[in-house]
Design a protein around this motif. Structure first.
Motif, PDB file in Angstrom:
ATOM      1  N   ASP A 124      65.210  74.242  97.719  1.00 57.52           N
ATOM      2  CA  ASP A 124      64.269  74.260  98.838  1.00 57.52           C
ATOM      3  C   ASP A 124      64.627  75.392  99.796  1.00 57.52           C
ATOM      4  O   ASP A 124      65.716  75.423 100.345  1.00 57.52           O
ATOM      5  CB  ASP A 124      64.308  72.921  99.578  1.00 57.52           C
ATOM      6  CG  ASP A 124      63.394  72.939 100.785  1.00 57.52           C
ATOM      7  OD1 ASP A 124      62.237  73.378 100.638  1.00 57.52           O
ATOM      8  OD2 ASP A 124      63.841  72.517 101.873  1.00 57.52           O
ATOM      9  N   LEU A 139      55.966  70.991  97.391  1.00 56.55           N
ATOM     10  CA  LEU A 139      56.750  69.762  97.170  1.00 56.55           C
ATOM     11  C   LEU A 139      55.943  68.739  96.389  1.00 56.55           C
ATOM     12  O   LEU A 139      56.477  68.020  95.543  1.00 56.55           O
ATOM     13  CB  LEU A 139      57.201  69.169  98.509  1.00 56.55           C
ATOM     14  CG  LEU A 139      58.226  69.980  99.290  1.00 56.55           C
ATOM     15  CD1 LEU A 139      58.477  69.347 100.657  1.00 56.55           C
ATOM     16  CD2 LEU A 139      59.528  70.092  98.507  1.00 56.55           C
ATOM     17  N   LEU A 166      59.901  75.148 101.214  1.00 56.01           N
ATOM     18  CA  LEU A 166      58.705  74.933 100.382  1.00 56.01           C
ATOM     19  C   LEU A 166      57.625  74.224 101.197  1.00 56.01           C
ATOM     20  O   LEU A 166      57.913  73.366 102.035  1.00 56.01           O
ATOM     21  CB  LEU A 166      59.062  74.083  99.159  1.00 56.01           C
ATOM     22  CG  LEU A 166      60.048  74.695  98.161  1.00 56.01           C
ATOM     23  CD1 LEU A 166      60.459  73.655  97.116  1.00 56.01           C
ATOM     24  CD2 LEU A 166      59.441  75.915  97.481  1.00 56.01           C
ATOM     25  N   VAL A 219      63.393  69.199  93.178  1.00 58.10           N
ATOM     26  CA  VAL A 219      63.786  70.082  94.258  1.00 58.10           C
ATOM     27  C   VAL A 219      65.157  69.608  94.727  1.00 58.10           C
ATOM     28  O   VAL A 219      65.444  68.401  94.700  1.00 58.10           O
ATOM     29  CB  VAL A 219      62.750  70.064  95.412  1.00 58.10           C
ATOM     30  CG1 VAL A 219      62.568  68.682  95.989  1.00 58.10           C
ATOM     31  CG2 VAL A 219      63.138  71.066  96.503  1.00 58.10           C
ATOM     32  N   ILE A 236      61.637  67.034 102.058  1.00 54.79           N
ATOM     33  CA  ILE A 236      61.913  67.016 100.616  1.00 54.79           C
ATOM     34  C   ILE A 236      62.285  65.621 100.124  1.00 54.79           C
ATOM     35  O   ILE A 236      62.199  65.343  98.941  1.00 54.79           O
ATOM     36  CB  ILE A 236      62.996  68.048 100.191  1.00 54.79           C
ATOM     37  CG1 ILE A 236      64.377  67.677 100.716  1.00 54.79           C
ATOM     38  CG2 ILE A 236      62.605  69.445 100.611  1.00 54.79           C
ATOM     39  CD1 ILE A 236      65.493  68.525 100.119  1.00 54.79           C
ATOM     40  N   VAL A 251      63.452  64.656  93.813  1.00 52.09           N
ATOM     41  CA  VAL A 251      64.387  65.314  94.711  1.00 52.09           C
ATOM     42  C   VAL A 251      65.775  64.735  94.434  1.00 52.09           C
ATOM     43  O   VAL A 251      65.903  63.545  94.124  1.00 52.09           O
ATOM     44  CB  VAL A 251      63.980  65.124  96.190  1.00 52.09           C
ATOM     45  CG1 VAL A 251      63.901  63.658  96.574  1.00 52.09           C
ATOM     46  CG2 VAL A 251      64.935  65.858  97.118  1.00 52.09           C
TER      47      VAL A 251
END
Length: 194
Positions: free
Chosen positions: A88, A96, A91, A73, A129, A102
Motif C-alpha cells: 500500500d 483496494l 491506494l 495488499v 486497508i 489484507v
C-alpha cells in the motif's frame, strides 16, 4: 467558523474552570484465566474467526495458505514477504476494492474479549486497508496477548488511531438476522505466532 469549531469552542467554554477528576476508581479486572494465549484463541474463534497457531519459522507458509489465491495488499512495514501482494502506497478505495485480502500485524490481543487492536503503525498500515478487502489475515505474536482491556490500554498510545476488531465485520437487522461483511472484512483469519 465551522460548526465543529463552534461546538468545540462551547465545550471548552463549559469546561473552563472545571478541575479534572484525579481519583478514578480502579478498572474492573478479569479473573486469572490461566493460559492467556489459549483463551485468546478460544475467544477469537467464538467470533467465527479462523485461528491458526504456528511457530515463527512457519509464519510465511501459514499466511500463504490462509490467502490461497487471494490477491492481497500489505502495509509497507509488514516485515513479511507475501508472494504476489501489493504494498500500500496510498491506494485508492477503488484499488483496494479490487483486492481480495489484507495482511497486517497487530498492536495487541486481548484474551478476555478475543479482541485485536491495531494502532496503525507501519506493520499494520492505514485503517482503509483493513476495512475494504473481504479477508483480513492478522498476525498476532503470542507475546502481544494480554489479559484484559486495562492491560491493553496500558500498552496503547491514546494519541494514535486505534481499530478494535472482535471477529469479522457483522451486524444484525431488527429481526436479529446476522449479516457479515457490511462494514469491513467478512472473514478474519488470525495467525497466532509462538
Amino acid at each position: 467558523m465551522s460548526a465543529r469549531d463552534d461546538i468545540l469552542r462551547r465545550v471548552r467554554s463549559a469546561l473552563d474552570g472545571v478541575s479534572p477528576v484525579t481519583d478514578l476508581p480502579p478498572a474492573p479486572r478479569a479473573p486469572d484465566r490461566g493460559d492467556l494465549v489459549a483463551l485468546f484463541a478460544e475467544r477469537v474463534e467464538d467470533y467465527r474467526a479462523v485461528v491458526t497457531r504456528c511457530a515463527p519459522d512457519d509464519l510465511a507458509g501459514v499466511v500463504a495458505e490462509a490467502l490461497g489465491t487471494a490477491r492481497a495488499v500489505v502495509p509497507p512495514g509488514l516485515g513479511l514477504d507475501v508472494a504476489g501482494s501489493v504494498v500500500d502506497d496510498g491506494l485508492s478505495a477503488a484499488d483496494l476494492d479490487a483486492l481480495d485480502a489484507v495482511v497486517t500485524r497487530a498492536a495487541v490481543g486481548i484474551a478476555e474479549t478475543g479482541t485485536i487492536v491495531l494502532d496503525h503503525r507501519p506493520d499494520q498500515g492505514r485503517r482503509a486497508i483493513t476495512l475494504v478487502p473481504d479477508l483480513h489475515v492478522c498476525v498476532v505474536d503470542a507475546s502481544q496477548v494480554v489479559a484484559d482491556v486495562p492491560d491493553a490500554l496500558a500498552l496503547l498510545d491514546p494519541s494514535r488511531p486505534l481499530t478494535w476488531i472482535s471477529g469479522p465485520s457483522a451486524t444484525s437487522d431488527i429481526e436479529l438476522d446476522r449479516v457479515e461483511g457490511v462494514h469491513g472484512p467478512r472473514t478474519l483469519h488470525v495467525v497466532l505466532v509462538g
